[in-house]
Design a protein around this motif. Structure first.
Motif, mmCIF file in Angstrom:
data_model
loop_
_atom_site.group_PDB
_atom_site.id
_atom_site.type_symbol
_atom_site.label_atom_id
_atom_site.label_comp_id
_atom_site.label_asym_id
_atom_site.label_seq_id
_atom_site.Cartn_x
_atom_site.Cartn_y
_atom_site.Cartn_z
ATOM 1 N N PRO A 472 0.815 -1.224 0.000
ATOM 2 C CA PRO A 472 0.000 0.000 0.000
ATOM 3 C C PRO A 472 0.842 1.266 0.000
ATOM 4 O O PRO A 472 0.452 2.279 -0.591
ATOM 5 N N TYR A 473 2.019 1.202 0.617
ATOM 6 C CA TYR A 473 2.872 2.386 0.681
ATOM 7 C C TYR A 473 3.644 2.579 -0.622
ATOM 8 O O TYR A 473 4.014 3.709 -0.956
ATOM 9 N N VAL A 474 3.891 1.493 -1.343
ATOM 10 C CA VAL A 474 4.436 1.642 -2.698
ATOM 11 C C VAL A 474 3.450 2.417 -3.563
ATOM 12 O O VAL A 474 3.822 3.339 -4.304
ATOM 13 N N LEU A 475 2.165 2.053 -3.454
ATOM 14 C CA LEU A 475 1.129 2.769 -4.193
ATOM 15 C C LEU A 475 1.064 4.235 -3.759
ATOM 16 O O LEU A 475 0.917 5.135 -4.600
ATOM 17 N N ALA A 476 1.202 4.486 -2.449
ATOM 18 C CA ALA A 476 1.172 5.869 -1.955
ATOM 19 C C ALA A 476 2.323 6.681 -2.530
ATOM 20 O O ALA A 476 2.151 7.849 -2.909
ATOM 21 N N ILE A 477 3.492 6.087 -2.638
ATOM 22 C CA ILE A 477 4.648 6.796 -3.203
ATOM 23 C C ILE A 477 4.428 7.086 -4.677
ATOM 24 O O ILE A 477 4.748 8.180 -5.180
ATOM 25 N N LEU A 478 3.875 6.125 -5.413
ATOM 26 C CA LEU A 478 3.576 6.362 -6.832
ATOM 27 C C LEU A 478 2.540 7.481 -6.988
ATOM 28 O O LEU A 478 2.647 8.312 -7.912
ATOM 29 N N LEU A 479 1.549 7.511 -6.102
ATOM 30 C CA LEU A 479 0.561 8.600 -6.131
ATOM 31 C C LEU A 479 1.227 9.939 -5.840
ATOM 32 O O LEU A 479 0.866 10.970 -6.433
ATOM 33 N N ASP A 480 2.191 9.956 -4.926
ATOM 34 C CA ASP A 480 2.916 11.194 -4.640
ATOM 35 C C ASP A 480 3.692 11.669 -5.864
ATOM 36 O O ASP A 480 3.737 12.870 -6.158
ATOM 37 N N ILE A 481 4.316 10.727 -6.577
ATOM 38 C CA ILE A 481 5.055 11.097 -7.792
ATOM 39 C C ILE A 481 4.096 11.689 -8.820
ATOM 40 O O ILE A 481 4.376 12.725 -9.443
ATOM 41 N N ALA A 482 2.946 11.031 -8.991
ATOM 42 C CA ALA A 482 1.951 11.557 -9.933
ATOM 43 C C ALA A 482 1.450 12.929 -9.482
ATOM 44 O O ALA A 482 1.234 13.824 -10.307
ATOM 45 N N ALA A 483 1.287 13.110 -8.161
ATOM 46 C CA ALA A 483 0.813 14.396 -7.638
ATOM 47 C C ALA A 483 1.819 15.506 -7.921
ATOM 48 O O ALA A 483 1.433 16.632 -8.269
ATOM 49 N N VAL A 484 3.111 15.204 -7.805
ATOM 50 C CA VAL A 484 4.143 16.206 -8.109
ATOM 51 C C VAL A 484 4.089 16.595 -9.583
ATOM 52 O O VAL A 484 4.172 17.785 -9.938
ATOM 53 N N VAL A 485 3.930 15.597 -10.463
ATOM 54 C CA VAL A 485 3.848 15.888 -11.901
ATOM 55 C C VAL A 485 2.635 16.762 -12.204
ATOM 56 O O VAL A 485 2.727 17.752 -12.951
ATOM 57 N N VAL A 486 1.493 16.418 -11.626
ATOM 58 C CA VAL A 486 0.273 17.206 -11.860
ATOM 59 C C VAL A 486 0.444 18.631 -11.347
ATOM 60 O O VAL A 486 0.067 19.600 -12.012
ATOM 61 N N ALA A 487 1.033 18.775 -10.142
ATOM 62 C CA ALA A 487 1.228 20.111 -9.582
ATOM 63 C C ALA A 487 2.151 20.949 -10.451
ATOM 64 O O ALA A 487 1.917 22.148 -10.660
ATOM 65 N N LEU A 488 3.213 20.339 -10.983
ATOM 66 C CA LEU A 488 4.142 21.086 -11.835
ATOM 67 C C LEU A 488 3.494 21.508 -13.144
ATOM 68 O O LEU A 488 3.863 22.536 -13.727
ATOM 69 N N LYS A 489 2.534 20.717 -13.603
ATOM 70 C CA LYS A 489 1.862 21.030 -14.868
ATOM 71 C C LYS A 489 0.768 22.083 -14.714
ATOM 72 O O LYS A 489 0.325 22.661 -15.703
ATOM 73 N N MET A 490 0.323 22.318 -13.483
ATOM 74 C CA MET A 490 -0.737 23.289 -13.273
ATOM 75 C C MET A 490 -0.231 24.704 -13.517
ATOM 76 O O MET A 490 0.887 25.050 -13.132
ATOM 77 N N LYS A 491 -1.050 25.511 -14.154
ATOM 78 C CA LYS A 491 -0.684 26.898 -14.385
ATOM 79 C C LYS A 491 -0.708 27.657 -13.067
ATOM 80 O O LYS A 491 -1.377 27.297 -12.123
ATOM 81 N N ARG A 492 0.039 28.741 -13.091
ATOM 82 C CA ARG A 492 0.136 29.557 -11.888
ATOM 83 C C ARG A 492 -1.200 30.213 -11.567
ATOM 84 O O ARG A 492 -1.911 30.672 -12.458
ATOM 85 N N MET A 493 -1.540 30.228 -10.286
ATOM 86 C CA MET A 493 -2.751 30.916 -9.854
ATOM 87 C C MET A 493 -2.558 32.419 -10.048
ATOM 88 O O MET A 493 -1.507 32.962 -9.697
ATOM 89 N N PRO A 494 -3.540 33.088 -10.624
ATOM 90 C CA PRO A 494 -3.377 34.525 -10.860
ATOM 91 C C PRO A 494 -3.114 35.289 -9.569
ATOM 92 O O PRO A 494 -3.715 35.011 -8.526
ATOM 93 N N THR A 495 -2.192 36.238 -9.653
ATOM 94 C CA THR A 495 -1.947 37.124 -8.516
ATOM 95 C C THR A 495 -3.103 38.117 -8.419
ATOM 96 O O THR A 495 -3.898 38.259 -9.358
ATOM 97 N N PRO A 496 -3.227 38.839 -7.303
ATOM 98 C CA PRO A 496 -4.287 39.856 -7.214
ATOM 99 C C PRO A 496 -4.250 40.854 -8.363
ATOM 100 O O PRO A 496 -5.297 41.267 -8.872
#
Length: 566
Positions: A472-496
Motif C-alpha cells: 500500500p505504501y508503494v502505491l502511496a509513493i507512486l501517487l505522490d510522484i503523480a501528484a508532483v507531476v500534476v502540480a508542476l503542470k498546473m498553471k500559476r494561480m493569478p496574482t491579485p
C-alpha cells in the motif's frame, strides 16, 4: 513477535547457523518491558557478510482488529561481550537492526569461523490494553522467528504477580509454559516451520495493576498508530487541494463587473487582453493578432484597408525613425506584442506598398504567444510560491513514507526508471529539447552509464522482497510522484494584480456591449478602445454604439486617416 528474525544480506543458510536463542523480558508497572535477547550463531564459512539482522516488529493488531505500534528504544548491541557496530533500518512491520562488522574499504568484514554470540537489549512500550474493568498484558508472538526456525528458543518472562493467564485459541502446543515463580514464566519454543503462527500470550490483571495512561500518552499513541497512514494520504490530499484551488481560480467569477477602469487600455496590450478574455485558448491567437494590427493602425504606424483577415497594410511609418538618430520613444512605448506584429508585417514583401497582414500571421510561429506570456508574467511577483510549497511538501511526505516503510532504495530505483523513461520519450518525441553530448565523457555517460543504471534499478526492483504491508505504501509513493507531476503542470494561480486585470477586461467588454455605463463616448475613446473590442469579438457592437453617438451629435461620418479603403 518481539524476538527476532535473523538474516543477512548474503546467503544466511550457507554462512550462519542459529544454534540457540534465549530471551528475557521484564515487564514494569507502566506496561513497558525491557528485553534482552541472546543469539548463539555458528559461523560456517570464513568469507561471510560480517553480521546479521535482528527484526523487531512494532506493528500488531489487538483483539478488535485495530492496528497499534509499540514504542521502541534501543539500548545496546553486543558481539561476543563487546559493544558492536550497528545501524537501524525502518520498515512497516518494525525495525531491522544490523549487528556486525562495519562495511568500509579497509574494514575486515568477515566474522571468524566458530560460535559467536550476538546480544541486543532494548525497551518496548505499550504492552497493556484496557478492557472495561480489566487490564490485559499482551505479549504478541514475540517468541517469533529466528531464521528458518532452525533453533530452539527459551523466553523468560518477569511480570507483575496477580495475573491470570488466558488460554489461546491458536495451536496451544506451539510452545510450553512453566510457572517458575509467582512473577516468572518460562516459555520453551521448539524449532518449527516458517509458516506456523504462534499464539499471543495474554495475561489478565485487575484494573489499576498498571499505571493509567495519561491523555498525553494516549494522544501520542494515537499519532504513532496513524502516523504512516497520515503521511501516506497527505501527499495526494495536498496536491488535490492545490489543483482544486487552481481550477477554482479559473471558474471564479469577478466580484464586481459594474465599474470600468479605462486605464487598462493604456497599460495593457490588446494581444494580452485577447488571451485573458478567451482564457488562453488557441482561438485567442488570431484575435490577439488582429487586435494588435488595429492597435498599430490607430497609433498611426501604418494604414490598413480594413479590420478583417483580408486587410492589407501600407505606408509603414515606423521604420524610418527607427533607422536614423530618432530611435522613436513613441515606438518603444508600444507593447512588445504590438511591436512584434509590426516587425513581422514589415518583413513581408510589399506589392505596390501593400502587405497582406495574414501572411505575417502565418509566420509568427507562436512568438506572439511568448511575448504575451512575458507581459503577463511581469504582473506576478517572484516565483510561484504556492506551487513550490506544494511540490516540496509532497516530496517531503513521499520521502517520509519511503523511509518509515523501508522503501527508500526501492523508491529511488522506481524514480530513476521513471526519469530515464521520460528522458528516452523526450529524445524520441522532442529531440530538439535534449542537449545531446558533444564530447566522449558526456556521450559515455549518456549512452553507457544511463543504460547500466537502468539495468541495476530494474534488477533491484524485480528482486527486492517486499512484505505485504509495504505494497500500500508503494502505491502511496507512486501517487505522490503523480501528484508532483500534476502540480508542476498546473498553471500559476493569478496574482491579485492579474485577477484585477482580467476583471477590468471583463467589465470593459460589458461596456462595449452597452450593459453598463462607462467613459463618455468620443472619437478618441472609440479609437483607443477599438483594438480591445476586436480582441473580445465585440467590434461590431462597439462600432454600432459609436455610430449612434455620431448620429446623436449630428456629426459627419467617421473617416479615420489610418483606414485606407480600397
Amino acid at each position: 513477535m518481539f524476538s527476532a528474525l535473523l538474516t543477512s544480506c548474503g546467503n544466511f543458510d550457507a554462512e550462519f547457523l542459529v544454534k540457540s536463542v534465549k530471551t528475557t523480558v521484564e515487564v514494569s508497572d507502566d506496561g513497558s518491558a525491557e528485553v534482552s535477547e541472546n543469539f548463539a550463531i555458528a559461523v560456517k564459512k570464513s568469507t561471510n557478510y560480517g553480521g546479521v539482522y535482528v527484526d523487531i516488529p512494532q506493528r500488531f493488531k489487538d483483539a478488535s482488529g485495530n492496528v497499534h505500534r509499540r514504542d521502541f528504544e534501543l539500548f545496546s548491541t553486543r558481539h561476543d561481550g563487546r559493544e558492536e557496530h550497528h545501524f537501524v533500518e525502518q520498515n512497516v512491520p518494525g525495525y531491522s537492526i544490523y549487528i556486525g562488522r562495519e562495511h568500509c574499504k579497509r574494514c575486515p568484514t568477515n566474522i571468524p569461523v566458530g560460535v559467536s554470540y550476538i546480544k541486543i537489549i532494548y525497551k518496548l512500550g505499550r504492552l497493556v490494553r484496557e478492557e472495561g474493568d480489566r487490564q490485559v498484558l499482551v505479549l504478541p508472538a514475540y517468541m517469533g522467528r529466528v531464521h528458518d526456525w532452525s533453533a530452539e528458543k527459551t523466553v523468560v518472562l518477569t511480570v507483575p504477580p496477580g495475573g491470570v493467564l488466558r488460554s489461546s485459541k491458536l495451536d496451544p502446543a506451539a510452545y510450553e509454559m512453566t510457572q517458575n515463580a509467582p512473577g516468572e514464566i518460562e516459555v520453551s519454543i521448539a524449532a518449527g516451520e516458517p509458516d506456523r503462527v504462534l499464539p499471543d500470550i495474554e495475561i489478565e490483571y485487575p484494573k489499576g495493576t498498571f499505571r493509567q495512561a495519561t491523555i498525553g500518552m494516549q494522544a501520542r499513541w494515537w499519532l504513532s498508530d496513524h502516523f504512516l497512514t497520515s503521511i501516506s494520504i497527505g501527499g495526494p490530499l495536498i496536491a488535490g487541494l492545490f489543483v482544486a484551488l487552481r481550477l477554482r481560480s479559473k471558474w471564479q467569477l469577478p466580484e464586481n463587473l459594474a465599474d470600468v477602469d479605462t486605464k487598462v487600455v493604456r497599460t495593457t496590450s490588446p494581444a494580452l487582453a485577447a488571451y485573458l478574455f478567451w482564457n488562453w485558448k488557441e482561438d485567442a491567437a488570431k484575435a490577439a493578432f488582429l487586435a494588435s494590427v488595429c492597435h498599430l493602425a490607430v497609433k498611426r504606424k501604418f494604414r490598413i484597408s480594413g479590420l478583417n483577415e483580408d486587410a492589407e497594410a501600407s505606408e509603414l511609418s515606423a521604420k524610418k525613425p527607427r533607422k536614423g538618430k530618432v530611435t522613436g520613444v513613441r515606438w518603444y512605448s508600444l507593447p512588445a506584442a504590438s511591436r512584434l506584429v509590426f516587425e513581422q508585417i514589415e518583413k513581408e514583401n510589399p506589392v505596390d506598398d501593400r502587405r497582406r497582414i495574414m501572411r505575417a500571421w502565418n509566420n509568427l510561429n507562436g512568438e506572439l504567444h511568448k511575448k504575451v506570456v512575458e507581459e503577463y508574467g511581469r504582473l506576478s511577483s517572484g516565483m510561484d510560491r504556492s506551487k513550490l510549497v506544494t511540490v516540496l511538501s509532497v516530496l517531503v511526505l513521499s520521502v517520509g513514507v519511503a523511509y518509515f516503510a523501508g522503501l527508500l532504495l526501492y523508491s529511488v530505483a522506481v524514480c530513476g526508471i521513471l526519469l530515464m523513461s521520460l528522458f528516452v520519450a523526450m529524445g524520441i518525441l522532442r529531440p530538439e529539447r535534449i542537449n545531446w553530448p558533444n564530447n566522449f565523457k558526456d556521450a559515455f555517460g549518456l549512452y553507457i552509464g544511463l543504460p547500466v543504471l537502468a539495468v541495476i534499478a530494474l534488477y533491484y526492483i524485480t528482486t527486492a522482497e517486499l512484505v505485504s504491508e509495504q505494497w500500500p505504501y508503494v502505491l502511496a509513493i507512486l501517487l505522490d510522484i503523480a501528484a508532483v507531476v500534476v502540480a508542476l503542470k498546473m498553471k500559476r494561480m493569478p496574482t491579485p494584480t492579474q485577477r484585477q486585470l482580467r476583471n477590468n477586461l471583463l467589465a470593459l467588454n460589458r461596456y462595449f456591449l452597452g450593459k453598463i455605463d462607462g467613459p463618455k463616448m468620443s472619437v478618441e475613446s472609440y479609437e483607443r478602445c477599438l483594438p480591445f473590442a476586436i480582441a473580445f469579438g465585440a467590434e461590431q457592437r462597439w462600432t454600432e454604439r459609436f455610430n449612434q453617438w455620431l448620429a446623436s451629435e449630428n456629426m459627419d461620418a467617421y473617416a479615420p486617416d489610418w483606414l485606407k479603403k480600397s
